[in-house]
Design an enzyme around this catalytic site. Structure first.
Site, PDB file in Angstrom:
ATOM      1  N   ASP A  15       0.839  -1.204   0.000  1.00 26.11           N
ATOM      2  CA  ASP A  15       0.000   0.000   0.000  1.00 26.11           C
ATOM      3  C   ASP A  15       0.869   1.246   0.000  1.00 26.11           C
ATOM      4  OD1 ASP A  15      -2.954   1.078   0.727  1.00 26.11           O
ATOM      5  OD2 ASP A  15      -1.457   2.277   1.775  1.00 26.11           O
ATOM      6  N   TYR A  49       3.177   9.836  -0.726  1.00 22.45           N
ATOM      7  CA  TYR A  49       4.252   9.266   0.108  1.00 22.45           C
ATOM      8  C   TYR A  49       5.621   9.470  -0.536  1.00 22.45           C
ATOM      9  CZ  TYR A  49       0.389   6.640   2.349  1.00 22.45           C
ATOM     10  OH  TYR A  49      -0.779   6.263   2.969  1.00 22.45           O
ATOM     11  N   LYS A  58      -2.667   5.761  -4.453  1.00 20.07           N
ATOM     12  CA  LYS A  58      -3.775   6.682  -4.170  1.00 20.07           C
ATOM     13  C   LYS A  58      -3.601   8.011  -4.889  1.00 20.07           C
ATOM     14  CE  LYS A  58      -3.650   4.693   0.481  1.00 20.07           C
ATOM     15  NZ  LYS A  58      -2.234   4.592   0.858  1.00 20.07           N
ATOM     16  N   HIS A  90      -7.602   9.455  -2.165  1.00 21.99           N
ATOM     17  CA  HIS A  90      -6.943   9.441  -0.848  1.00 21.99           C
ATOM     18  C   HIS A  90      -7.801  10.072   0.252  1.00 21.99           C
ATOM     19  CE1 HIS A  90      -2.588   9.251   0.857  1.00 21.99           C
ATOM     20  NE2 HIS A  90      -3.451   9.035   1.805  1.00 21.99           N
TER      21      HIS A  90
HETATM   22  P1  NDP Z   1       0.704   1.493  11.819  1.00 19.80           P
HETATM   23  O1  NDP Z   1      -0.487   1.428  12.709  1.00 19.80           O
HETATM   24  O2  NDP Z   1       0.910   0.434  10.810  1.00 19.80           O
HETATM   25  O3  NDP Z   1       1.964   1.611  12.780  1.00 19.80           O
HETATM   26  C1  NDP Z   1       3.261   1.804  12.289  1.00 19.80           C
HETATM   27  C2  NDP Z   1       4.149   2.161  13.479  1.00 19.80           C
HETATM   28  O4  NDP Z   1       4.106   1.121  14.443  1.00 19.80           O
HETATM   29  C3  NDP Z   1       5.586   2.375  13.123  1.00 19.80           C
HETATM   30  O5  NDP Z   1       6.083   3.385  13.981  1.00 19.80           O
HETATM   31  C4  NDP Z   1       6.229   1.040  13.432  1.00 19.80           C
HETATM   32  O6  NDP Z   1       7.572   1.216  13.817  1.00 19.80           O
HETATM   33  C5  NDP Z   1       5.399   0.552  14.597  1.00 19.80           C
HETATM   34  N1  NDP Z   1       5.228  -0.908  14.596  1.00 19.80           N
HETATM   35  C6  NDP Z   1       4.964  -1.697  13.531  1.00 19.80           C
HETATM   36  N2  NDP Z   1       4.868  -2.985  13.890  1.00 19.80           N
HETATM   37  C7  NDP Z   1       5.087  -3.029  15.223  1.00 19.80           C
HETATM   38  C8  NDP Z   1       5.133  -4.079  16.150  1.00 19.80           C
HETATM   39  N3  NDP Z   1       4.945  -5.347  15.782  1.00 19.80           N
HETATM   40  N4  NDP Z   1       5.389  -3.768  17.462  1.00 19.80           N
HETATM   41  C9  NDP Z   1       5.584  -2.487  17.840  1.00 19.80           C
HETATM   42  N5  NDP Z   1       5.531  -1.441  16.989  1.00 19.80           N
HETATM   43  C10 NDP Z   1       5.303  -1.708  15.683  1.00 19.80           C
HETATM   44  O7  NDP Z   1       0.688   2.964  11.161  1.00 19.80           O
HETATM   45  P2  NDP Z   1       0.721   3.616   9.718  1.00 19.80           P
HETATM   46  O8  NDP Z   1       0.232   5.002   9.941  1.00 19.80           O
HETATM   47  O9  NDP Z   1       1.991   3.435   9.033  1.00 19.80           O
HETATM   48  O10 NDP Z   1      -0.430   2.861   8.913  1.00 19.80           O
HETATM   49  C11 NDP Z   1      -0.183   1.709   8.127  1.00 19.80           C
HETATM   50  C12 NDP Z   1      -0.349   2.035   6.648  1.00 19.80           C
HETATM   51  O11 NDP Z   1      -1.650   2.563   6.381  1.00 19.80           O
HETATM   52  C13 NDP Z   1       0.562   3.145   6.143  1.00 19.80           C
HETATM   53  O12 NDP Z   1       1.900   2.731   6.009  1.00 19.80           O
HETATM   54  C14 NDP Z   1      -0.120   3.519   4.861  1.00 19.80           C
HETATM   55  O13 NDP Z   1       0.183   2.574   3.860  1.00 19.80           O
HETATM   56  C15 NDP Z   1      -1.582   3.461   5.274  1.00 19.80           C
HETATM   57  N6  NDP Z   1      -2.107   4.776   5.689  1.00 19.80           N
HETATM   58  C16 NDP Z   1      -3.113   5.329   4.919  1.00 19.80           C
HETATM   59  C17 NDP Z   1      -3.648   6.549   5.233  1.00 19.80           C
HETATM   60  C18 NDP Z   1      -4.738   7.096   4.409  1.00 19.80           C
HETATM   61  O14 NDP Z   1      -5.090   8.270   4.570  1.00 19.80           O
HETATM   62  N7  NDP Z   1      -5.321   6.347   3.510  1.00 19.80           N
HETATM   63  C19 NDP Z   1      -3.168   7.338   6.383  1.00 19.80           C
HETATM   64  C20 NDP Z   1      -2.135   6.661   7.156  1.00 19.80           C
HETATM   65  C21 NDP Z   1      -1.665   5.425   6.822  1.00 19.80           C
HETATM   66  P3  NDP Z   1       8.857   0.835  12.878  1.00 19.80           P
HETATM   67  O15 NDP Z   1       8.500   1.153  11.460  1.00 19.80           O
HETATM   68  O16 NDP Z   1       9.905   1.729  13.441  1.00 19.80           O
HETATM   69  O17 NDP Z   1       9.125  -0.613  13.101  1.00 19.80           O
END
Ligand code: NDP
Length: 275
Positions: free
Chosen positions: A47, A52, A77, A110
């Site tokens: 995704d 991004y 998106k 988006h």
């Molecule tokens: P997430 O809820 O997926 O959380 C990501 C964060 O959690 C990062 O800081 C990561 O750290 C940490 N993390 C991941 N796995 C673990 C774990 N197993 N244990 C502890 N911490 C963990 O947040 P996102 O906001 O990134 O959402 C996911 C995806 O959704 C995005 O990447 C994007 O593709 C999409 N998105 C879409 C939006 C929209 O408007 N349509 C808006 C926001 C997101 P680290 O990377 O340091 O490991």
């Protein structure tokens, strides 16, 4: 062996992996190795989004993966500034070129940006791209009920997906129920609330019982609700951990304990006011 991710069939017959990999906030230069790690761990859904700035990095990883195109499920998106009929067509071409692909599996508006009121024109362009075979499934993101109803007044193409902020702190019951009525799949962004909910005692207790992490419990909860999830991580161990959620199940009492964590916790913008 990498876990096998099951799929959900969208309203047009296309299958989407129930768990994919998000790349929000991954710098373009780090995106190729990160996506490569995800593909090696077994993820097939990726995704990304024009905004991004890492579609090229995603494309590099896909091209060098050796994985057949039809086994991958790529989402990108349309950014807000590119809404409108002609602008959408141009933005889509630009995304596809950066990804190095001939088609995307899922293309999303988006944000509705209701103050600009261009999502219906944008959707007409997406209908054309879908008819031309360049988009396998068309969807929206961050649409509230009013935006969905307004869109459906002017189209017969029902979005296959609405990708919304959804996690234990923001459970989106109204939208999930509307999606079920309309045949729209709910896709959860920030499924882990970017980590904000993982220390909840209710989650750590369930995690301990199953020998899993809080993050795995949250992802399992999503899957049992029927949500598609796209957790993001740049940490190799977490990338593997987050896909390893197909070998246990939460009981009714555990699902109820997580349901009780809903508290209107919005970590991202409000779709009604973001323009
Ligand atoms: P997430 O809820 O997926 O959380 C990501 C964060 O959690 C990062 O800081 C990561 O750290 C940490 N993390 C991941 N796995 C673990 C774990 N197993 N244990 C502890 N911490 C963990 O947040 P996102 O906001 O990134 O959402 C996911 C995806 O959704 C995005 O990447 C994007 O593709 C999409 N998105 C879409 C939006 C929209 O408007 N349509 C808006 C926001 C997101 P680290 O990377 O340091 O490991």
């Amino acid at each position: 062996m990498a876990p096998t991710v099951t799929t959900v069939t969208l309203n047009n017959g296309v299958e989407i992996p129930r768990l994919g990999f998000g790349v929000f906030q991954v710098p373009d230069a780090e995106t190729a190795p990160t996506v490569r790690a995800a593909l090696e761990a077994g993820y097939r859904g990726i995704d990304t989004a024009a905004v991004y700035g890492n579609e090229a990095g995603v494309g590099t990883a896909l091209a060098s993966s050796g994985i057949a195109r039809q086994e991958l499920f790529v989402t990108t998106k349309l950014w807000n500034a590119d809404q409108g009929y002609d602008a959408t067509l141009r933005a889509f071409d630009a995304s596809l070129a950066k990804l190095g692909l001939e088609y995307v599996d899922l293309y999303l508006i988006h944000w509705p940006t209701p103050g600009r009121d261009l999502y219906r024109e944008s959707w007409q362009a997406i209908e054309k791209l879908t008819a031309d075979g360049r988009i396998r499934a068309a969807g929206v993101s961050n649409f509230q009920p009013a935006h969905l109803h307004r869109l459906l007044e002017s189209t017969s193409l029902v979005p296959a997906v609405n990708q919304i902020e959804l996690h234990p702190g923001l459970q989106q019951r109204e939208l999930r129920s509307l999606h079920a009525d309309l045949g729209i799949v709910t896709e959860a962004w920030s499924p882990l609330a970017q980590g904000a909910v993982l220390a909840e005692p209710a989650l750590t207790a369930i995690a301990e019982r199953h020998g899993k992490s809080s993050a795995q419990v949250v992802l399992r909860w999503h899957l049992q609700l029927g949500n598609v999830v796209i957790p993001k991580s740049v940490t190799p161990a977490r990338i593997q951990e987050n896909i390893d959620v197909f070998d246990f199940a939460l009981g009714d009492e555990e699902m109820a304990a997580i349901a009780a964590l809903d508290r209107g916790l919005r970590t991202g913008p409000d779709p009604d006011t973001l323009n």
